[in-house]
Design a protein around this motif. Structure first.
Motif, short mmCIF file in Angstrom:
data_model
loop_
_atom_site.label_atom_id
_atom_site.label_comp_id
_atom_site.label_asym_id
_atom_site.label_seq_id
_atom_site.Cartn_x
_atom_site.Cartn_y
_atom_site.Cartn_z
N LEU A 171 47.19 42.37 43.56
CA LEU A 171 46.49 41.40 42.98
C LEU A 171 46.15 41.97 41.38
N THR A 172 46.10 40.98 40.54
CA THR A 172 45.89 41.32 39.24
C THR A 172 44.75 41.07 38.85
N TYR A 173 43.70 41.92 38.32
CA TYR A 173 42.46 41.47 37.95
C TYR A 173 42.39 42.01 36.23
N VAL A 174 42.85 40.84 35.70
CA VAL A 174 43.09 41.26 34.11
C VAL A 174 41.53 41.09 33.68
N SER A 231 43.68 35.71 37.32
CA SER A 231 44.96 36.10 37.42
C SER A 231 45.36 36.16 38.90
N SER A 232 44.66 36.72 39.57
CA SER A 232 44.85 36.82 41.11
C SER A 232 44.86 35.64 41.94
N LYS A 233 43.90 34.37 41.49
CA LYS A 233 43.90 33.34 41.98
C LYS A 233 45.59 32.66 41.77
N LYS A 234 46.00 32.75 40.37
CA LYS A 234 47.27 32.25 40.14
C LYS A 234 48.35 32.66 41.08
N HIS A 260 52.78 42.18 39.52
CA HIS A 260 53.33 43.11 40.07
C HIS A 260 54.16 42.57 40.91
N PRO A 261 55.36 42.88 41.36
CA PRO A 261 56.39 42.35 42.26
C PRO A 261 55.91 42.27 43.76
#
Length: 183
Positions: A165-168, A174-177, A144-145
């Protein structure tokens, strides 16, 4: 309606910022009692795009209760479109013209933005983190931008990032990345 807020105060230079985060854990720090304190609110709006009339009424009341006079900066996440941003602006306390909003719609349905109260703060520069040569956010680094703004409140200036943050699949990798790229 009582205001349940999680407050953290940080003394920076001559300014104390009390950070209000809704739905986010934060480390509580000692409150600094300075006369030129201001609040920053960060709020995940849950894919705000074309809300129903009933949701608009609820949102208008909620925003009025949370975005009080002390709130000078409002970081928001998950706005789906330009229409969603215009609706959001119309529901903010005061009026749509009471706030300066840093937002740009992208193909993502969960864009982020930052708003400041006109006359109390100014956005000096803004944009996306990780823009490519065409000025489009690089999705390889953040799903997400990530919106950023360089803000001045009085004689205090700072940079703020608004990100979702992304939680796939419930995994935080993903959030860590995304955080590693940002840091």
């Amino acid at each position: 309606m009582t205001k349940n807020r999680l407050l953290a105060s940080v003394s920076l230079a001559k300014v104390a910022m009390r950070v209000v985060l809704l739905g986010v854990s934060v480390l509580l720090l000692p409150t600094a009692a300075l006369s030129n304190a201001f609040e920053i609110v960060s709020w995940n709006l849950q894919t705000f795009g074309n809300p129903s009339s009933a949701r608009k009424k609820v949102c208008k009341v909620a925003y009025a209760n949370v975005l009080t006079d002390d709130v000078v900066v409002f970081s928001f996440q998950e706005v789906a479109s330009d229409a969603g941003e215009k609706t959001l602006a119309s529901l903010l306390p005061g009026s749509a013209t009471s706030w300066i909003i840093s937002f740009k719609n992208t193909p993502d349905s969960q864009d982020n933005g930052i708003a400041v109260k006109k006359g109390k703060a100014e956005i000096l520069k803004d944009g996306f983190a990780f823009e490519n040569s065409q000025g489009v956010p690089a999705r390889s680094k953040a799903t997400h931008p990530i919106r950023w703004a360089y803000i001045r409140v009085g004689d205090f200036d700072f940079m703020l990032f608004s990100l979702h943050l992304t939680y796939v699949g419930g995994q935080a990798s993903s959030s860590k990345k995304e955080l590693v790229y940002l840091l």
